[in-house]
Design a protein around this motif. Structure first.
Motif, mmCIF file in Angstrom:
data_model
loop_
_atom_site.group_PDB
_atom_site.id
_atom_site.type_symbol
_atom_site.label_atom_id
_atom_site.label_comp_id
_atom_site.label_asym_id
_atom_site.label_seq_id
_atom_site.Cartn_x
_atom_site.Cartn_y
_atom_site.Cartn_z
ATOM 1 N N ILE A 174 39.784 44.469 39.799
ATOM 2 C CA ILE A 174 40.635 43.528 40.269
ATOM 3 C C ILE A 174 41.372 42.607 39.401
ATOM 4 O O ILE A 174 42.426 41.957 39.438
ATOM 5 C CB ILE A 174 39.886 42.691 41.265
ATOM 6 C CG1 ILE A 174 40.529 41.732 42.144
ATOM 7 C CG2 ILE A 174 38.595 42.034 40.452
ATOM 8 C CD1 ILE A 174 41.702 42.175 42.920
ATOM 9 N N GLY A 175 40.684 42.397 38.050
ATOM 10 C CA GLY A 175 41.179 41.566 37.018
ATOM 11 C C GLY A 175 42.604 42.100 36.407
ATOM 12 O O GLY A 175 43.453 41.300 36.198
ATOM 13 N N THR A 176 42.602 43.566 36.171
ATOM 14 C CA THR A 176 43.924 43.811 35.803
ATOM 15 C C THR A 176 45.099 43.716 36.790
ATOM 16 O O THR A 176 46.026 43.435 36.512
ATOM 17 C CB THR A 176 43.610 45.382 35.464
ATOM 18 O OG1 THR A 176 42.489 45.510 34.642
ATOM 19 C CG2 THR A 176 44.795 45.967 34.684
ATOM 20 N N GLN A 198 41.249 50.247 31.306
ATOM 21 C CA GLN A 198 40.841 48.868 32.421
ATOM 22 C C GLN A 198 41.115 49.192 33.816
ATOM 23 O O GLN A 198 42.423 49.417 34.132
ATOM 24 C CB GLN A 198 41.212 47.856 31.634
ATOM 25 C CG GLN A 198 40.516 47.338 30.406
ATOM 26 C CD GLN A 198 40.629 45.788 30.049
ATOM 27 O OE1 GLN A 198 41.719 45.037 30.702
ATOM 28 N NE2 GLN A 198 39.921 45.292 29.019
ATOM 29 N N ILE A 251 45.093 41.423 38.788
ATOM 30 C CA ILE A 251 45.708 39.939 38.983
ATOM 31 C C ILE A 251 46.645 39.679 37.924
ATOM 32 O O ILE A 251 47.605 39.026 37.926
ATOM 33 C CB ILE A 251 44.426 39.125 38.889
ATOM 34 C CG1 ILE A 251 43.570 39.055 40.309
ATOM 35 C CG2 ILE A 251 44.731 37.904 38.735
ATOM 36 C CD1 ILE A 251 42.516 38.516 40.355
ATOM 37 N N ILE A 252 46.016 40.209 36.856
ATOM 38 C CA ILE A 252 47.170 39.827 35.486
ATOM 39 C C ILE A 252 48.381 40.429 35.554
ATOM 40 O O ILE A 252 49.443 40.094 35.343
ATOM 41 C CB ILE A 252 46.512 40.466 34.412
ATOM 42 C CG1 ILE A 252 45.208 39.619 33.879
ATOM 43 C CG2 ILE A 252 47.558 40.544 33.078
ATOM 44 C CD1 ILE A 252 44.373 40.270 32.805
#
Length: 268
Positions: A19-21, A16, A23-24
């Motif tokens: 930006i989502g990864t 993956q 942020i996590i």
């Protein structure tokens, strides 16, 4: 047919991204940082409290006064005309091994003869008998440098603070015997290890008020009544309570007769 079956392994090299990864990942780092900060702060607070508690506990068990001996003195007019009671107690007091410094200004001396009980504070104590919000509680005419004068004042005078009372049933005075570091004085009576002092407790009875001398102290101005009556065979209990540390007890019974002795050994 079974021999012709083939097994195939699939390799997935994808991951993956985006930006989502990110942020996590950042959120996980922040949570870990906050948790670490809380743990560090908590452990620091607990360490400080433990050190403070340990210091107080050590002081409580190590700040010990010790009464080495007690001598009683009878009031007199002459070598053959003496009071029938003990009118002054002289306690030789030191510190136990390993004791912290003791501020005599905060020590309370309780004495009872089985009938009367007096709670005494140091004559230079400004607060104990003061008016509310004031610092007028010390013995009137307290001398900040002369122990002999203070003893005379203790035996013969009164103090006006909250009320007017005899000095002898409210105060005690002290005199240094050994003070190698010159830290002990009438205005700053702090005992360190190795110091030795005399604590004077007035025990003048109503029958002794007309005598003109107590030891070498001129009491011709008139002895005041302490309320105590240390006749022969009196059971006396003395408790010294410092600001911190354990209390010190000294119990004794006065002799069956004082005879012709002006000074009587009472304890141990």
């Amino acid at each position: 047919m079974k021999a012709n079956r083939r097994k195939t392994l699939f390799r997935n090299t994808g991951a993956q991204v985006g930006i989502g990864t990110l942020i996590i990942f950042i959120a996980m780092v922040l949570v870990a940082a906050v948790a670490a900060a809380v743990l560090i702060q908590t452990s620091g607070t607990l360490q400080q409290k433990a050190q403070s508690t340990g210091k107080q506990a050590t002081q409580e068990v190590s700040s010990n006064l010790i009464v080495k001996n007690i001598e009683g003195v009878r009031a007199k007019n002459s070598a053959t005309d003496m009071s029938s009671t003990i009118d002054l107690l002289k306690l030789k007091v030191g510190l136990n091994v390993g004791s912290h410094s003791v501020d005599v200004n905060q020590v309370v001396v309780s004495i009872t003869d089985g009938t009367t009980a007096n709670n005494l504070v140091y004559a230079g104590n400004h607060k104990s008998y003061a008016n509310i919000g004031a610092s007028d509680g010390e013995m009137d005419n307290f001398n900040s440098s002369n122990a002999t004068t203070n003893l005379q004042t203790l035996l013969t005078q009164q103090t006006t603070a909250i009320t007017t009372f005899n000095n002898c049933d409210h105060y005690f005075t002290v005199e240094r015997i050994r003070d190698e570091d010159a830290s002990f004085s009438q205005s700053n009576p702090v005992m360190n290890t190795g110091d030795l002092i005399n604590v004077y407790i007035a025990t003048t009875s109503s029958s002794a008020t007309g005598y003109s001398l107590v030891s070498t102290i001129d009491t011709s101005a008139g002895l005041k009544n302490s309320g105590l009556n240390l006749v022969p065979r009196s059971v006396v209990n003395i408790i010294l309570t410092p600001e911190s540390g354990v209390v010190t007890n000294a119990d004794f019974v006065t002799p069956s007769s004082y005879g012709v002795k002006e000074a009587v050994q009472l304890y141990p």
